[in-house]
Motif scaffolding. Structure first.
Motif, PDB file in Angstrom:
ATOM      1  N   ILE A  89       0.902  -1.051   0.089  1.00 38.80           N
ATOM      2  CA  ILE A  89      -0.234   0.102   0.095  1.00 38.80           C
ATOM      3  C   ILE A  89       0.816   1.250   0.149  1.00 38.80           C
ATOM      4  N   ARG A  90       1.741   1.265   0.853  1.00 39.07           N
ATOM      5  CA  ARG A  90       2.600   2.276   0.709  1.00 39.07           C
ATOM      6  C   ARG A  90       3.528   2.364  -0.465  1.00 39.07           C
ATOM      7  N   ALA A  91       3.779   1.456  -1.274  1.00 39.66           N
ATOM      8  CA  ALA A  91       4.335   1.652  -2.414  1.00 39.66           C
ATOM      9  C   ALA A  91       3.399   2.342  -3.490  1.00 39.66           C
ATOM     10  N   GLY A  92       2.147   1.647  -3.270  1.00 43.24           N
ATOM     11  CA  GLY A  92       0.952   2.312  -4.283  1.00 43.24           C
ATOM     12  C   GLY A  92       1.234   3.730  -3.984  1.00 43.24           C
ATOM     13  N   LEU A 145      -0.318  11.081   6.207  1.00 45.69           N
ATOM     14  CA  LEU A 145      -1.565  10.412   5.846  1.00 45.69           C
ATOM     15  C   LEU A 145      -1.211   8.955   6.310  1.00 45.69           C
ATOM     16  N   LEU A 146      -2.334   8.806   7.473  1.00 46.97           N
ATOM     17  CA  LEU A 146      -2.445   7.667   8.253  1.00 46.97           C
ATOM     18  C   LEU A 146      -3.559   6.544   7.844  1.00 46.97           C
ATOM     19  N   ASP A 147      -3.159   5.331   8.000  1.00 43.68           N
ATOM     20  CA  ASP A 147      -4.301   4.266   8.059  1.00 43.68           C
ATOM     21  C   ASP A 147      -4.831   4.101   9.211  1.00 43.68           C
ATOM     22  N   THR A 188      -9.441   1.571   4.111  1.00 41.61           N
ATOM     23  CA  THR A 188     -10.314   0.716   3.614  1.00 41.61           C
ATOM     24  C   THR A 188     -11.776   0.782   3.981  1.00 41.61           C
ATOM     25  N   PHE A 189     -11.552   1.185   5.358  1.00 39.87           N
ATOM     26  CA  PHE A 189     -12.955   1.122   6.053  1.00 39.87           C
ATOM     27  C   PHE A 189     -13.464   2.475   5.893  1.00 39.87           C
ATOM     28  N   GLY A 190     -15.004   2.660   5.626  1.00 40.24           N
ATOM     29  CA  GLY A 190     -15.514   3.760   5.625  1.00 40.24           C
ATOM     30  C   GLY A 190     -16.705   3.941   6.327  1.00 40.24           C
ATOM     31  N   GLU A 191     -16.737   3.116   7.560  1.00 46.04           N
ATOM     32  CA  GLU A 191     -17.788   3.144   8.468  1.00 46.04           C
ATOM     33  C   GLU A 191     -18.066   4.460   9.294  1.00 46.04           C
ATOM     34  N   ASP A 192     -19.335   4.607   9.500  1.00 46.20           N
ATOM     35  CA  ASP A 192     -19.584   6.015  10.037  1.00 46.20           C
ATOM     36  C   ASP A 192     -18.839   6.395  11.440  1.00 46.20           C
ATOM     37  N   GLU A 193     -18.693   5.224  11.938  1.00 42.99           N
ATOM     38  CA  GLU A 193     -18.027   5.403  13.414  1.00 42.99           C
ATOM     39  C   GLU A 193     -16.503   5.964  13.239  1.00 42.99           C
ATOM     40  N   PHE A 194     -15.884   5.298  12.298  1.00 39.06           N
ATOM     41  CA  PHE A 194     -14.445   5.846  11.861  1.00 39.06           C
ATOM     42  C   PHE A 194     -14.616   7.115  11.321  1.00 39.06           C
ATOM     43  N   ALA A 232     -10.252   2.817  -1.889  1.00 41.89           N
ATOM     44  CA  ALA A 232     -11.020   2.335  -3.270  1.00 41.89           C
ATOM     45  C   ALA A 232     -11.094   3.690  -4.224  1.00 41.89           C
ATOM     46  N   ASP A 233     -10.847   4.778  -3.723  1.00 40.53           N
ATOM     47  CA  ASP A 233     -11.103   6.285  -4.318  1.00 40.53           C
ATOM     48  C   ASP A 233     -10.309   6.177  -5.738  1.00 40.53           C
ATOM     49  N   ASP A 234     -10.567   6.978  -6.508  1.00 42.72           N
ATOM     50  CA  ASP A 234      -9.710   7.276  -7.575  1.00 42.72           C
ATOM     51  C   ASP A 234      -8.649   7.982  -7.040  1.00 42.72           C
ATOM     52  N   PRO A 235      -7.328   7.536  -7.785  1.00 43.38           N
ATOM     53  CA  PRO A 235      -6.133   8.025  -7.313  1.00 43.38           C
ATOM     54  C   PRO A 235      -6.029   9.428  -7.299  1.00 43.38           C
TER      55      PRO A 235
END
Length: 216
Positions: free
Chosen positions: A10-13, A49-51, A80-86, A102-105
């Motif tokens: 992911i970091r490389a991407g 930019l934090l996961d 990856t997680f788009g839950e409302d609580e996050f 999953a968003d457009d780059p």
């Protein structure tokens, strides 16, 4: 900028995407929240930019400490997680942006540019979730004093809020409204105080809820 994610692929991407912009540079990488905080103190990046899901110390906890101790760093959650609580917790902790993997780059580039310039940025997918939640009585919808306070904004403050709600920085708002950046900063401070919100993202949510976001 600082990039923190426990997955090296992911970091490389992300590095590959950021490399498309000549004015963006990853100065440090971390694989957990504790390392991210240490590197942020050492390098003082414009943007972190934090996961969210990281070992030892998760991204949300790292974001909270970073926003409290190093408020000059703009924090963006990339997950990856788009839950409302996050989403809700990230905004409450002071994050200036929220993006989904999953968003457009192009959203990543737009978000980093906006936050680096002092603005705020929510990817369209996240913004849609927030608006849906507001309509259903979610985030901030049950805060009548905030909504009533919108009536106390001056016409110029409403203009500034409309542009702020689209994630524009103070400099960009100034160019749109033909104001010097210092005047915009003063208007933004007044808006936050009148609305009783803590940051630009919460003000943007109020702008969306009130229907004053300009689509020009």
């Amino acid at each position: 900028m600082l990039l923190a994610d426990d997955e090296s692929m992911i970091r490389a991407g992300v590095r590959s995407i950021l490399a498309r912009s000549p004015d963006m540079e990853v100065v440090a990488e971390a694989s957990n929240g504790y390392e991210a905080l240490e590197l942020a103190r050492r390098h003082q990046p414009d943007v972190a930019l934090l996961d969210i899901q990281m070992p030892q110390l998760d991204g949300l906890s790292a974001a909270a400490q970073m926003c409290r101790d190093m408020p000059e760093i703009g924090v963006i959650m990339l997950t990856t997680f788009g839950e409302d609580e996050f989403i809700t917790r990230a905004l409450q902790e002071g994050a200036s942006g929220f993006l989904l993997k999953a968003d457009d780059p192009r959203e990543l580039l737009n978000g980093v540019q906006a936050v680096a310039a002092g603005g705020a940025y929510l990817s369209p997918n996240v913004a849609a979730r927030i608006i849906t939640g507001l309509r259903a009585g979610g985030l901030m919808a049950n805060d009548p004093p905030t909504l009533r306070a919108l009536d106390h904004l001056t016409e110029r403050e409403r203009d500034v809020l409309a542009h702020l709600g689209r994630g524009l920085s103070n400099a960009e708002i100034g160019r749109r409204l033909h104001l010097v950046e210092g005047t915009v900063k003063a208007h933004v401070s007044a808006i936050l105080g009148k609305l009783g919100v803590r940051n630009r993202v919460e003000a943007a949510i109020a702008a969306y809820e009130a229907g004053i976001i300009r689509r020009d």
